[in-house]
Design an enzyme around this catalytic site. Structure first.
Site, PDB file in Angstrom:
ATOM      1  N   CYS A 159      26.242  43.920  25.069  1.00 41.22           N
ATOM      2  CA  CYS A 159      25.553  44.973  24.279  1.00 41.22           C
ATOM      3  C   CYS A 159      26.135  46.257  25.103  1.00 41.22           C
ATOM      4  O   CYS A 159      25.639  46.812  26.256  1.00 41.22           O
ATOM      5  CB  CYS A 159      23.957  44.886  24.446  1.00 41.22           C
ATOM      6  SG  CYS A 159      23.395  46.259  23.556  1.00 41.22           S
ATOM      7  N   THR A 175      50.254  43.494  50.464  1.00 38.69           N
ATOM      8  CA  THR A 175      49.835  42.804  51.871  1.00 38.69           C
ATOM      9  C   THR A 175      48.833  41.648  51.388  1.00 38.69           C
ATOM     10  O   THR A 175      47.898  41.945  51.111  1.00 38.69           O
ATOM     11  CB  THR A 175      49.395  43.728  52.919  1.00 38.69           C
ATOM     12  OG1 THR A 175      50.322  44.745  53.076  1.00 38.69           O
ATOM     13  CG2 THR A 175      49.030  43.152  54.200  1.00 38.69           C
ATOM     14  N   ASN A 183      34.049  29.532  29.527  1.00 40.32           N
ATOM     15  CA  ASN A 183      33.055  29.889  30.164  1.00 40.32           C
ATOM     16  C   ASN A 183      31.603  30.201  29.605  1.00 40.32           C
ATOM     17  O   ASN A 183      30.646  30.105  30.386  1.00 40.32           O
ATOM     18  CB  ASN A 183      33.368  31.529  30.821  1.00 40.32           C
ATOM     19  CG  ASN A 183      34.049  32.226  29.678  1.00 40.32           C
ATOM     20  OD1 ASN A 183      34.891  32.010  29.260  1.00 40.32           O
ATOM     21  ND2 ASN A 183      33.346  33.413  29.718  1.00 40.32           N
ATOM     22  N   GLY A 229      40.753  36.115  39.244  1.00 39.73           N
ATOM     23  CA  GLY A 229      41.238  35.353  37.976  1.00 39.73           C
ATOM     24  C   GLY A 229      41.948  36.167  37.122  1.00 39.73           C
ATOM     25  O   GLY A 229      42.735  35.859  36.366  1.00 39.73           O
ATOM     26  N   SER A 262      40.009  31.359  40.118  1.00 41.89           N
ATOM     27  CA  SER A 262      39.266  32.438  40.622  1.00 41.89           C
ATOM     28  C   SER A 262      38.427  31.924  41.845  1.00 41.89           C
ATOM     29  O   SER A 262      37.780  31.253  41.711  1.00 41.89           O
ATOM     30  CB  SER A 262      38.379  33.287  39.556  1.00 41.89           C
ATOM     31  OG  SER A 262      37.509  34.117  40.325  1.00 41.89           O
ATOM     32  N   GLY A 263      38.234  32.649  43.098  1.00 32.80           N
ATOM     33  CA  GLY A 263      37.529  32.426  44.170  1.00 32.80           C
ATOM     34  C   GLY A 263      36.028  32.353  43.890  1.00 32.80           C
ATOM     35  O   GLY A 263      35.305  31.391  44.146  1.00 32.80           O
ATOM     36  N   HIS A 264      35.519  33.321  43.288  1.00 35.48           N
ATOM     37  CA  HIS A 264      34.158  33.442  43.274  1.00 35.48           C
ATOM     38  C   HIS A 264      33.367  32.433  42.241  1.00 35.48           C
ATOM     39  O   HIS A 264      32.195  32.556  42.023  1.00 35.48           O
ATOM     40  CB  HIS A 264      33.593  34.979  42.979  1.00 35.48           C
ATOM     41  CG  HIS A 264      33.924  35.409  41.636  1.00 35.48           C
ATOM     42  ND1 HIS A 264      32.612  35.934  40.687  1.00 35.48           N
ATOM     43  CD2 HIS A 264      34.955  35.776  40.837  1.00 35.48           C
ATOM     44  CE1 HIS A 264      33.112  36.156  39.450  1.00 35.48           C
ATOM     45  NE2 HIS A 264      34.538  36.423  39.644  1.00 35.48           N
ATOM     46  N   GLN A 314      36.973  28.498  35.160  1.00 37.76           N
ATOM     47  CA  GLN A 314      35.711  27.636  34.890  1.00 37.76           C
ATOM     48  C   GLN A 314      35.837  26.062  35.401  1.00 37.76           C
ATOM     49  O   GLN A 314      35.004  25.547  35.750  1.00 37.76           O
ATOM     50  CB  GLN A 314      34.996  27.920  33.679  1.00 37.76           C
ATOM     51  CG  GLN A 314      34.490  29.191  33.213  1.00 37.76           C
ATOM     52  CD  GLN A 314      33.293  29.656  34.080  1.00 37.76           C
ATOM     53  OE1 GLN A 314      32.476  28.761  34.565  1.00 37.76           O
ATOM     54  NE2 GLN A 314      33.308  30.872  34.219  1.00 37.76           N
TER      55      GLN A 314
HETATM   56  N1  PLP Z   1      38.464  33.490  32.956  1.00 37.42           N
HETATM   57  C1  PLP Z   1      37.659  32.825  32.630  1.00 37.42           C
HETATM   58  C2  PLP Z   1      37.350  31.745  32.005  1.00 37.42           C
HETATM   59  C3  PLP Z   1      36.242  33.377  33.486  1.00 37.42           C
HETATM   60  O1  PLP Z   1      35.127  32.722  33.190  1.00 37.42           O
HETATM   61  C4  PLP Z   1      36.500  34.682  34.237  1.00 37.42           C
HETATM   62  C5  PLP Z   1      35.477  35.111  34.940  1.00 37.42           C
HETATM   63  O2  PLP Z   1      34.015  35.348  34.488  1.00 37.42           O
HETATM   64  C6  PLP Z   1      37.696  35.032  34.366  1.00 37.42           C
HETATM   65  C7  PLP Z   1      38.969  34.588  33.873  1.00 37.42           C
HETATM   66  C8  PLP Z   1      37.785  36.271  35.354  1.00 37.42           C
HETATM   67  O3  PLP Z   1      37.899  35.837  36.893  1.00 37.42           O
HETATM   68  P1  PLP Z   1      37.586  37.056  37.755  1.00 37.42           P
HETATM   69  O4  PLP Z   1      36.139  37.462  37.644  1.00 37.42           O
HETATM   70  O5  PLP Z   1      37.816  36.426  39.193  1.00 37.42           O
HETATM   71  O6  PLP Z   1      38.625  38.158  37.144  1.00 37.42           O
END
Ligand code: PLP
Length: 384
Positions: free
Chosen positions: A327, A239, A153, A70, A201-203, A181
């Site tokens: 922190c 790639t 987020n 992301g 973002s994938g995860h 998100q």
């Molecule tokens: N943007 C938002 C709103 C996110 O919550 C996050 C991840 O916490 C990201 C971007 C970044 O994504 P990635 O962890 O895939 O780099």
């Protein structure tokens, strides 16, 4: 049994996603740019994944760029458009919000601090909402990009993207949204949203870490920040990571297909959690919008509390959660999101984000409600 309530940070990979990825590690492993049969098989998988994503976003496959995360999607979008616009003599003014993820905020800050761009940061209200009229008022003749996140987020507030998209379109200004998100829970039709660039973002959607998507509307000026081969329509060299791309496409397909039913289930759990916390814990406050929020986000601040201490006690009790503050120097810093929403420094230091996901049940929520009041009392009694 551990209770995982940090899905906004990362999600487990869906077994259905792992299953479709597996053949691309050691059975179909050719470089998708090659000409032989192995390569063509990889290229076909890539084409299919791109078509799947394009169908969900209601765009053409040529407008989909696969990236490494992301953060990379946001960087390519913002840096790429800013550079192209400046080179074309269009201007150097960017409009954004104070609650963006650092992938967006720090990218724009660097463009401004080091490369002569200027930014207007439109305010958010106490719920984290942006007023589209404030975005309209910030537009100047030299405005070259607007970037507003789809959903926050930390507090889960869902922003009025389609309204901002409409006014950006009217003025001919490229509009980027960080949908990292939102992608698992909100519609992603880029025509309805009127966005020109959208990052996923994938995860966060039950695919692996290390893969992302960027939608770039045809005709959007963009100078790719990475240079190399002609992959991804000359927008992102390197790639292609075929197994992960196959995985993110399947994950997006699944979350979007199951969204309505799962959103209802999650929202009921979220509301039970929010009600329970506010009723049983004195001096507690919900952060983010009461209704315009992601179905999996329950976030709070607790007066006279330090977030890290809450998280430690929860972790000992087997509950994994997050706060909004970071922190890094020994001195806790309140989150930039909560501060922008007008929360006082002291209150913002006591932030807790519980983000729900597929495996959470009512029993998980009841367990949190059983132990959280005692934890907050303990942390308050211990003092700073
Ligand atoms: N943007 C938002 C709103 C996110 O919550 C996050 C991840 O916490 C990201 C971007 C970044 O994504 P990635 O962890 O895939 O780099």
């Amino acid at each position: 049994m551990d209770i995982y309530l940090d899905h906004a940070a990362s999600t487990p990979v869906d077994p259905r996603v792992i299953e479709v990825m597996m053949p691309y590690f050691n059975q179909i492993y050719g470089n998708a740019s090659g000409l032989h049969r192995q390569a063509r098989a990889s290229a076909r998988a890539l084409d299919q994944a791109r078509q799947t994503v394009a169908d969900i976003l209601n765009c053409t496959p040529g407008e989909i760029v696969f990236t490494a995360c992301g953060t990379e999607s946001d960087n390519i979008a913002i840096r790429g458009v800013a550079w192209a616009q400046k080179l074309a003599g269009k201007g150097n003014h960017i409009i954004t919000t104070p609650i963006e993820h650092h992938a967006v905020g720090h990218t724009i800050d660097q463009l401004c601090d080091r490369f002569g761009f200027e930014q207007t940061v439109v305010p958010v209200d106490r719920y984290g909402l942006v007023d589209p009229a404030d975005v309209a008022a910030a537009i100047r003749p030299d405005t070259i990009l607007i970037s507003v996140m789809y959903a926050n987020n930390e507090v889960g507030t869902v922003l009025p993207i389609a309204e901002i998209g409409a006014l950006a379109r009217e003025r001919g200004i490229p509009f980027h949204t960080d949908a990292v998100q939102a992608a698992g829970y909100e519609p992603l039709d880029v025509q309805a949203l009127q966005v020109d660039l959208l990052a996923v973002s994938g995860h966060k959607i039950y695919a692996p870490k290390g893969v992302g998507i960027l939608y770039v509307r045809r005709g959007t000026p963009l100078l790719p920040p990475l240079t190399g081969g002609s992959h991804e329509n000359n927008r992102r060299p390197g790639t292609e990571n075929v197994p992960y791309i196959v995985g993110i496409a399947r994950a997006l397909e699944l979350v979007q297909a199951e969204r309505e039913e799962e959103n209802r289930r999650l929202a009921a759990l979220r509301d039970r959690l929010i009600r329970g916390v506010l009723e049983t814990i004195p001096d507690s406050q919900l952060t983010g919008h009461p209704t315009r929020r992601l179905p999996n986000n329950a976030s709070f601040v607790f007066a006279h509390c330090e977030a890290d201490a809450i998280l430690m006690h929860l972790d000992i009790a087997g509950i994994q959660a997050a706060s909004g503050s970071a922190c890094t120097t020994g001195m806790p810093e309140p989150s930039h999101v909560l501060t922008a929403m007008g929360l006082p420094h002291e209150l913002a230091l006591g932030a807790l984000r519980l983000s729900l996901g597929r495996q959470n049940t009512e029993a998980d929520i009841d367990r949190v409600l059983e132990i959280l009041p005692d934890i907050i009392q303990k942390v308050r009694a211990a003092g700073p």
